[in-house]
Write a protein that holds these residues in place. Structure first.
Motif, PDB file in Angstrom:
ATOM      1  N   HIS B 138       0.827  -1.198   0.000  1.00  0.00           N
ATOM      2  CA  HIS B 138       0.000   0.000   0.000  1.00  0.00           C
ATOM      3  C   HIS B 138       0.869   1.257   0.000  1.00  0.00           C
ATOM      4  O   HIS B 138       0.685   2.185  -0.794  1.00  0.00           O
ATOM      5  N   LEU B 139       1.832   1.250   0.900  1.00  0.00           N
ATOM      6  CA  LEU B 139       2.785   2.346   0.984  1.00  0.00           C
ATOM      7  C   LEU B 139       3.467   2.552  -0.367  1.00  0.00           C
ATOM      8  O   LEU B 139       3.639   3.674  -0.845  1.00  0.00           O
ATOM      9  N   HIS B 140       3.818   1.413  -0.964  1.00  0.00           N
ATOM     10  CA  HIS B 140       4.479   1.460  -2.250  1.00  0.00           C
ATOM     11  C   HIS B 140       3.606   2.161  -3.292  1.00  0.00           C
ATOM     12  O   HIS B 140       4.089   2.978  -4.075  1.00  0.00           O
ATOM     13  N   MET B 141       2.329   1.843  -3.277  1.00  0.00           N
ATOM     14  CA  MET B 141       1.407   2.468  -4.229  1.00  0.00           C
ATOM     15  C   MET B 141       1.318   3.973  -4.016  1.00  0.00           C
ATOM     16  O   MET B 141       1.207   4.741  -4.966  1.00  0.00           O
ATOM     17  N   LYS B 143       3.736   5.828  -3.065  1.00  0.00           N
ATOM     18  CA  LYS B 143       4.932   6.383  -3.690  1.00  0.00           C
ATOM     19  C   LYS B 143       4.776   6.405  -5.198  1.00  0.00           C
ATOM     20  O   LYS B 143       5.213   7.347  -5.864  1.00  0.00           O
ATOM     21  N   GLU B 144       4.172   5.376  -5.735  1.00  0.00           N
ATOM     22  CA  GLU B 144       3.941   5.339  -7.187  1.00  0.00           C
ATOM     23  C   GLU B 144       3.114   6.545  -7.600  1.00  0.00           C
ATOM     24  O   GLU B 144       3.407   7.219  -8.583  1.00  0.00           O
ATOM     25  N   HIS B 146       2.807   9.348  -6.014  1.00  0.00           N
ATOM     26  CA  HIS B 146       3.609  10.555  -5.876  1.00  0.00           C
ATOM     27  C   HIS B 146       4.531  10.708  -7.084  1.00  0.00           C
ATOM     28  O   HIS B 146       4.702  11.803  -7.626  1.00  0.00           O
ATOM     29  N   LEU B 147       5.104   9.596  -7.516  1.00  0.00           N
ATOM     30  CA  LEU B 147       5.973   9.627  -8.689  1.00  0.00           C
ATOM     31  C   LEU B 147       5.205  10.070  -9.934  1.00  0.00           C
ATOM     32  O   LEU B 147       5.712  10.852 -10.738  1.00  0.00           O
ATOM     33  N   MET B 148       3.995   9.565 -10.074  1.00  0.00           N
ATOM     34  CA  MET B 148       3.192   9.961 -11.229  1.00  0.00           C
ATOM     35  C   MET B 148       2.967  11.464 -11.226  1.00  0.00           C
ATOM     36  O   MET B 148       2.972  12.104 -12.276  1.00  0.00           O
ATOM     37  N   VAL B 149       2.775  12.016 -10.033  1.00  0.00           N
ATOM     38  CA  VAL B 149       2.548  13.456  -9.915  1.00  0.00           C
ATOM     39  C   VAL B 149       3.814  14.222 -10.265  1.00  0.00           C
ATOM     40  O   VAL B 149       3.799  15.120 -11.114  1.00  0.00           O
TER      41      VAL B 149
END
Lengths: 230, 230
Positions: B138-141, B143-144, B146-149
């Motif tokens: 979940h945490l990983h998602m 971050k994903e 955030h990366l997309m942003v």
DNA sequence: TCGACCATGTTGCCTGGGCAACTTATTTTC
DNA sequence: GAAAATAAGTTGCCCAGGCAACATGGTCGA
């Protein structure tokens, strides 16, 4: 066919599992698919409850946006486990695309083989879950690093942050990166020509040296690189 | 003291564990520390092999750079498990700072209580590891996302990407975000005044509506929000 | 109810970096 | 080994957005 088990064993996930066990427990329950260059192994929005093992080829993990623009999250080369992060979630819905950067051969098997007891000697399965956890956290750290890079605003700051993290990770001031200039620009989310330009400038200033994808940091970098991660 | 077990049980990690078990197996083996506002629960470079349970308060997860600039990775409010991502790695070295945004009370216990057998009924431990895995992914998602942003270049594109992901996550076109304007700007890694300005412009254009941290998307957003994650 | 304070919104200046168009280097193909 | 194709480096224009300085509105304590 035994080739598959052989490559599986080369992955971090299965390195401690005997080839025989892989041959009997995993190989028969999965399937192998080949993907031509440019095709999608995983599409955003798609659900994925299988481990994908990249047997041959390389894939780019990318984000696609509504306006058609894209960005590069990472580049993965065989032998490699894909979709690690997806199978652990309930929905398994992917936020990213996995695109074959060259022709790929992929072996996939249901995640439940590992996530649920039954299809594997239980002790082995526990060890595999442990390994899975480590790999996921490793992946997570990669994303953290990417976030650290993209959080920087200036072009030069981004470059330095990226290169410093690489140096730290490789534990040396000289290292090669897995990206071409264009890919590097995509990863850093900056303009390619500006990237080239700024790199040249930094070389002239003596901050770095590089040729193609080989880099050397010249001045003491801002990060006091102790051990990095994992 | 039983209060601790009570709050622990409110976390996603321990929700299925009886309070008695927490009281006997976890509470005696950990310790409680309070942190004044502004102090660091975790510093970058520091090793962390304990779970930190935020009992009271809120913390900001931040990156600090050599030049003194910072960026905001996330904001966590009690009750909440911190350092999830760190304990799973071998080194446990943190890339980020966890800063008390308000006075915090933190209970910590060695990760090995969960990661290694012995200190817990084995069946329970397996269930907890499973939960741990889910939380990490979940945490990983997060971050994903955030990366997309951060991968978007334009200010407006960043805002839209962020708000769309929020809407998708909340499964509604109206939602509140956990950030003040300043924090939102830090998360998006953009200038605060420009952010305000652009938001106003978007409101005028009828794309969004908002008041403070309550937002509503007006036009069909680019993301065809099916179910989002987890 | 007033004043102080903080969060948010507004305006304008100026520059960093996106973009396009081009040159140079390197690899590939026949 | 010459031509074609691809990757890398260079240059200049121009605008998005960083930054500073200020205005407004909302909150809180007395």
């Amino acid at each position: 066919m035994e080739q598959i088990a052989q490559i599986l064993k080369q992955t971090k996930l299965f390195k401690d599992v005997s080839q025989e066990l892989l041959q009997t427990c995993i190989v028969p329950r999965g399937k192998t698919v080949s993907y031509p260059k440019g095709s999608c192994l995983i599409s955003a929005g798609q659900k994925c409850h299988s481990f994908l093992i990249l047997l041959q080829g390389t894939v780019n993990i990318m984000y696609y946006y509504a306006d058609g623009s894209t960005s590069l999250s990472s580049k993965e080369a065989a032998p490699r486990v894909l979709a690690l992060d997806l199978v652990a979630t309930k929905s398994g819905t992917s936020p990213y695309f996995a695109v074959a950067a060259e022709p790929c051969l992929v072996f996939s098997f249901p995640a439940d083989l590992l996530l649920k007891p039954g299809s594997f000697p239980e002790e082995q399965r526990q060890a595999l879950l442990q390994q899975f956890l480590i790999m996921l956290s490793h992946l997570h750290m990669e994303k953290e690093k990417h976030l650290m890079v993209l959080s920087r605003n200036g072009l030069r700051d981004r470059i330095i942050t990226y290169l410093s993290l690489q140096a730290q990770w490789k534990n040396s001031l000289s290292f090669t990166i897995p990206f071409s200039r264009e890919e590097m620009a995509a990863y850093l989310s900056v303009n390619r020509s500006n990237l080239s330009h700024e790199l040249s400038r930094m070389k002239q200033e003596g901050i770095i040296d590089f040729y193609r994808n080989s880099f050397t940091l010249r001045k003491a970098d801002p990060f006091l690189g102790s051990d990095s991660q994992m």
